[in-house]
Design a protein around this motif. Sequence first.
Motif, PDB file in Angstrom:
ATOM      1  N   ASP A   1       0.730  -1.378  -0.170  1.00  0.00           N
ATOM      2  CA  ASP A   1       0.062  -0.223  -0.063  1.00  0.00           C
ATOM      3  C   ASP A   1       0.743   1.142  -0.220  1.00  0.00           C
ATOM      4  OD1 ASP A   1      -2.029   1.660  -0.058  1.00  0.00           O
ATOM      5  OD2 ASP A   1      -2.909   1.132   2.081  1.00  0.00           O
ATOM      6  N   ILE A   2       0.170   2.073  -0.108  1.00  0.00           N
ATOM      7  CA  ILE A   2       0.970   3.749   0.145  1.00  0.00           C
ATOM      8  C   ILE A   2       0.729   4.287   0.882  1.00  0.00           C
ATOM      9  CG2 ILE A   2       1.319   6.113  -1.212  1.00  0.00           C
ATOM     10  CD1 ILE A   2       1.379   5.062  -4.209  1.00  0.00           C
ATOM     11  N   GLN A   3      -0.359   4.832   1.444  1.00  0.00           N
ATOM     12  CA  GLN A   3      -0.503   5.339   2.479  1.00  0.00           C
ATOM     13  C   GLN A   3      -0.943   4.771   3.523  1.00  0.00           C
ATOM     14  OE1 GLN A   3      -4.475   8.021   1.400  1.00  0.00           O
ATOM     15  NE2 GLN A   3      -2.213   9.229   1.506  1.00  0.00           N
TER      16      GLN A   3
ATOM     17  N   ASN B   1       5.805   6.224   4.400  1.00  0.00           N
ATOM     18  CA  ASN B   1       4.332   6.077   3.535  1.00  0.00           C
ATOM     19  C   ASN B   1       4.954   4.001   2.363  1.00  0.00           C
ATOM     20  OD1 ASN B   1       5.611   6.736   1.309  1.00  0.00           O
ATOM     21  ND2 ASN B   1       4.188   8.898   2.288  1.00  0.00           N
TER      22      ASN B   1
ATOM     23  N   THR C   1      -3.843   0.305  -3.918  1.00  0.00           N
ATOM     24  CA  THR C   1      -3.711   1.592  -3.084  1.00  0.00           C
ATOM     25  C   THR C   1      -5.251   2.737  -3.831  1.00  0.00           C
ATOM     26  OG1 THR C   1      -2.794   4.389  -2.476  1.00  0.00           O
ATOM     27  CG2 THR C   1      -2.577   3.409  -4.669  1.00  0.00           C
TER      28      THR C   1
ATOM     29  N   HIS D   1      -6.237   5.210  -4.101  1.00  0.00           N
ATOM     30  CA  HIS D   1      -6.031   6.637  -4.475  1.00  0.00           C
ATOM     31  C   HIS D   1      -4.536   6.639  -5.758  1.00  0.00           C
ATOM     32  CE1 HIS D   1      -7.104   7.739  -0.807  1.00  0.00           C
ATOM     33  NE2 HIS D   1      -6.075   7.482  -0.116  1.00  0.00           N
TER      34      HIS D   1
ATOM     35  N   PHE E   1      -1.524   8.572  -7.354  1.00  0.00           N
ATOM     36  CA  PHE E   1      -0.284   8.219  -6.652  1.00  0.00           C
ATOM     37  C   PHE E   1       0.356   7.757  -7.759  1.00  0.00           C
ATOM     38  CE2 PHE E   1      -1.457   9.009  -2.120  1.00  0.00           C
ATOM     39  CZ  PHE E   1      -0.222   9.423  -1.720  1.00  0.00           C
TER      40      PHE E   1
END
Length: 234
Positions: free
Chosen positions: A57-59, A64, A82, A84, A87
């Motif tokens: 995942d990123i967040q 991160n 992710t 989102h 990104f």
Amino acid sequence: MSKVLRCIVIDDEPLGREVIESFIEKIPFLTLSNSFGDPLEALGYLQNVEIDIVLTDIQMPKINGLELIQSLQNPPAVIFITAHRDFALDGFDTGAKDYLVKPVRFDRFLKAVNRAKDYIENTKKPKTEALTDRIFIKTEGKLVKILLKDILYVEAQGDYLKIATEKTSYTTLSTMKSMDEALKLPDFFRVQRSFIINLSAVQAVNGNMVELNNGKVISLAISKKEELFSILGL
């Protein structure tokens, strides 16, 4: 028989980890080495254990996913997952092999890990094989070496090709077909009849226009739009 690739999953959301873990179990050439809800624990693990693919995942809290991968000296093949879409371009700047948007479909996941598998197999070929990180072109009466990572785009100009890098450009008598064979996914993509672009050079996508790091704006063929957006995770 293909080598079984070792994966780890990093996501602070338990459900997100469970989905990806279930996908890994369905793919014969993948095995789950570990799964982490805490990215700092995953970072420590990666610094001590050799892994082939990181699905992250990123967040996340503490650090991160982008920062985690950038902190590794020799990162494995990375697939970002992710919720989102914003990104996507940042993810490719880290050298990620793909970018998946939640909720992740199994068919899209399979495509991403196959892309990572191809990358791993190509980078681990014996050194006695032909070098694949460069091309030689004939220009101004001599053969010139160009590293693939330096190419921003290739443009067809009649019977000639223009090969643009960040520092200069070259003109050579050649065809887009031959260049298509040399410049392939996951690093390059033919956005239309006259242009091949380096995906790591993409700065922005605006409708049917692709902007590169040097400011060059190239139109995207309608027939290529869905495929490009899928590759970029848009």
